[in-house]
Design a protein around this motif. Structure first.
Motif, PDB file in Angstrom:
ATOM      1  N   ARG A   1      10.849   1.502 -12.434  1.00 54.38           N
ATOM      2  CA  ARG A   1      10.179   0.229 -12.159  1.00 54.38           C
ATOM      3  C   ARG A   1      10.674  -0.916 -13.043  1.00 54.38           C
ATOM      4  O   ARG A   1      10.637  -2.075 -12.629  1.00 54.38           O
TER       5      ARG A   1
ATOM      6  N   ARG B   1      12.576  -5.061  -4.513  1.00 60.46           N
ATOM      7  CA  ARG B   1      11.829  -3.849  -4.834  1.00 60.46           C
ATOM      8  C   ARG B   1      11.438  -3.055  -3.597  1.00 60.46           C
ATOM      9  O   ARG B   1      11.590  -1.835  -3.581  1.00 60.46           O
ATOM     10  N   ILE B   2      11.009  -3.761  -2.526  1.00 60.60           N
ATOM     11  CA  ILE B   2      10.577  -3.018  -1.340  1.00 60.60           C
ATOM     12  C   ILE B   2      11.737  -2.207  -0.774  1.00 60.60           C
ATOM     13  O   ILE B   2      11.595  -1.020  -0.453  1.00 60.60           O
TER      14      ILE B   2
ATOM     15  N   SER C   1       4.533   1.089  -9.099  1.00 62.03           N
ATOM     16  CA  SER C   1       5.404   0.067  -9.650  1.00 62.03           C
ATOM     17  C   SER C   1       4.764  -0.643 -10.840  1.00 62.03           C
ATOM     18  O   SER C   1       5.369  -1.498 -11.450  1.00 62.03           O
ATOM     19  N   LYS C   2       3.495  -0.303 -11.131  1.00 58.19           N
ATOM     20  CA  LYS C   2       2.815  -0.986 -12.235  1.00 58.19           C
ATOM     21  C   LYS C   2       2.361  -0.028 -13.310  1.00 58.19           C
ATOM     22  O   LYS C   2       1.876  -0.463 -14.351  1.00 58.19           O
TER      23      LYS C   2
ATOM     24  N   GLU D   1       3.862   0.336  -4.071  1.00 64.07           N
ATOM     25  CA  GLU D   1       3.706  -1.078  -4.384  1.00 64.07           C
ATOM     26  C   GLU D   1       2.465  -1.314  -5.243  1.00 64.07           C
ATOM     27  O   GLU D   1       2.504  -2.042  -6.229  1.00 64.07           O
ATOM     28  N   ALA D   2       1.358  -0.674  -4.880  1.00 69.25           N
ATOM     29  CA  ALA D   2       0.096  -0.982  -5.539  1.00 69.25           C
ATOM     30  C   ALA D   2      -0.087  -0.228  -6.846  1.00 69.25           C
ATOM     31  O   ALA D   2      -0.796  -0.685  -7.732  1.00 69.25           O
TER      32      ALA D   2
ATOM     33  N   LEU E   1       4.429   3.736   0.899  1.00 67.52           N
ATOM     34  CA  LEU E   1       4.915   2.457   0.392  1.00 67.52           C
ATOM     35  C   LEU E   1       3.776   1.700  -0.283  1.00 67.52           C
ATOM     36  O   LEU E   1       3.970   1.030  -1.295  1.00 67.52           O
TER      37      LEU E   1
ATOM     38  N   PHE F   1      12.352   0.746  -2.996  1.00 64.65           N
ATOM     39  CA  PHE F   1      11.320   1.770  -2.831  1.00 64.65           C
ATOM     40  C   PHE F   1      11.572   2.573  -1.567  1.00 64.65           C
ATOM     41  O   PHE F   1      11.516   3.801  -1.562  1.00 64.65           O
TER      42      PHE F   1
ATOM     43  N   LYS G   1      12.426  -7.929  -8.814  1.00 68.48           N
ATOM     44  CA  LYS G   1      11.271  -8.077  -7.939  1.00 68.48           C
ATOM     45  C   LYS G   1      11.659  -8.305  -6.475  1.00 68.48           C
ATOM     46  O   LYS G   1      11.015  -7.794  -5.574  1.00 68.48           O
TER      47      LYS G   1
END
Lengths: 213, 193
Positions: free
Chosen positions: A69, A77-78, A129-130, A125-126, A121, A81, A74
């Motif tokens: 990550r 990123r999609i 990645s954090k 994303e939610a 996905l 992923f 940014k």
């Protein structure tokens, strides 16, 4: 089933795991990843296999995405992923083909379509990645098991009503008239609608009783 | 190479094996964007367009990968093509119609994860369609998706006005409507061969 209020005394990370099972169940609460849920839930066995395959991809992709990550810009990123997810799905597809050719035939294109399962996905994303590696792994595992559970709920009902059997074992009494519609596509929609209604109703009742949300 | 005539392929993709109602593909946008008729129509258009592009590219990629003898790359390269063509459509719509861009919102980038598009690419490869057949298949699939979306949106606009208990509102109700539509589409089975 554990609720949020019971989790105070549990070790760190338990919440990441448990939330996927019930409180944020990907199918019944978030209504994500509907396509495989409806399409391969015509028998309990297919549903379970699909759930396990998805869990496998979800855990591995969550881990990989959490690992990279920091290095992914940014803007792309999609795309990154989805390529990571696609690689793991390719692995799973060949694995299933090696383990059971029958299963591979029964699931058909839906194994490849795990790539476009919005749940995976969505978690990438939610969450992944954090967050760091360990919570992402747990999150993936919890969501995956929640997803498998939901698929199984649907598959069991559809197989029982549609062919009077569970895991291919005849259970219905003699003279049971199969509900053919349950095995057909429309049965999937109706069964899922019924489960969602049940969950809505349970949640409303709990909220009305002032339970922990 | 498959020898199905073009009209059968179209009818098959559009009605008999409708991507949404018979194969359960693209359910997320089907439930998400079908609340308003106008948005539904445009979403259908965008999806059809992406289907056409990705179907054409998938045909080429499949040929190339067969040549290179690398079938394990199929999935990864298909999804890469789809993701980039969605990006293209997104930029195009943003430039041409900002209002539509806002109306489609999060569902526009999510066309990437619309399973109907990837499935179309995979099915046409499995069926061994030629180039012309691929294009017709993509058009049929897109038309079928749009049809399902528009029908659903029409029903849901009326449902907004109906009286019903709170607990059934939302997704559960939409699913019941989808189920009934699906039963209706079963009537097309047997058209063609």
């Amino acid at each position: 089933m554990a609720t949020a209020s019971q989790q105070g005394a549990l070790p760190v990370g338990t919440d990441e795991f448990l939330k996927g099972l019930w409180r944020e169940n990907p199918v019944f609460v978030q209504v994500l990843g509907m396509c495989p849920v409806l399409a391969v839930s015509n028998t309990a066995r297919n549903a379970l296999a699909m759930g396990l395959a998805t869990t496998f991809v979800l855990v591995l992709s969550n881990a990989a995405i959490s690992g990279v990550r920091r290095f992914v810009p940014k803007q792309v990123r999609i795309a990154t992923f989805i390529l990571i997810i696609a690689s793991f799905v390719t692995v799973v597809e060949y694995l299933i083909q090696a383990i059971s050719l029958d299963l591979h035939k029964a699931l058909g294109a839906f194994i490849s379509l795990i790539v476009v399962n919005c749940m995976i996905l969505g978690r990438a994303e939610a969450f992944a990645s954090k967050n760091r590696l360990a919570p992402s792994l747990l999150d993936g595992l919890g969501m995956g098991i929640g997803f498998t559970f939901a698929l199984f709920c649907l598959g069991a009902v559809r197989e029982l009503l549609g062919s009077g059997a569970l895991f291919g074992v005849e259970l219905a009494p003699a003279g049971f008239q199969d509900w053919v519609v349950m095995v057909l596509p429309s049965g999937g929609f109706f069964t899922l609608a019924a489960w969602l209604l049940l969950f809505n109703w349970l949640r409303r009742r709990r909220d009305a009783n002032g339970g922990a949300a | 190479m498959s020898s199905d005539p073009l009209w059968t392929i179209f009818v098959n993709a559009c009605l008999i094996n409708n991507f949404v109602l018979a194969y359960f593909l693209g359910i997320c946008p089907f439930l998400g964007v079908s609340a308003k008729l106008a948005t539904a129509t445009r979403m259908g258009g965008a999806v059809t367009f992406v289907m056409l592009i990705s179907s054409t590219c998938a045909f080429g990629i499949h040929r190339l990968l067969t040549l290179l003898d690398a079938p394990f790359l199929t999935l990864i390269s298909f999804i890469a093509v789809i993701a980039s063509s969605v990006q293209l459509v997104e930029m195009f719509i943003k430039k041409v119609s900002p209002a539509l861009f806002r109306a489609l919102g999060i569902f526009l980038p999510l066309i990437t994860t619309n399973c109907a598009i990837l499935a179309l690419a995979l099915f046409q490869t499995n069926k061994g369609y030629g180039f012309g057949q691929c294009i017709v298949y993509a058009l049929g699939g897109g038309a079928g998706f749009t049809l399902a979306l528009v029908l659903m949106a029409g029903v849901r606009e009326k449902l907004e006005l109906a009286q019903m208990p709170d607990v059934v509102r939302g997704t559960a109700l939409a699913l019941v409507v989808a189920g009934i539509l699906s039963v209706a589409f079963m009537g097309f089975a047997g058209l063609g061969s």
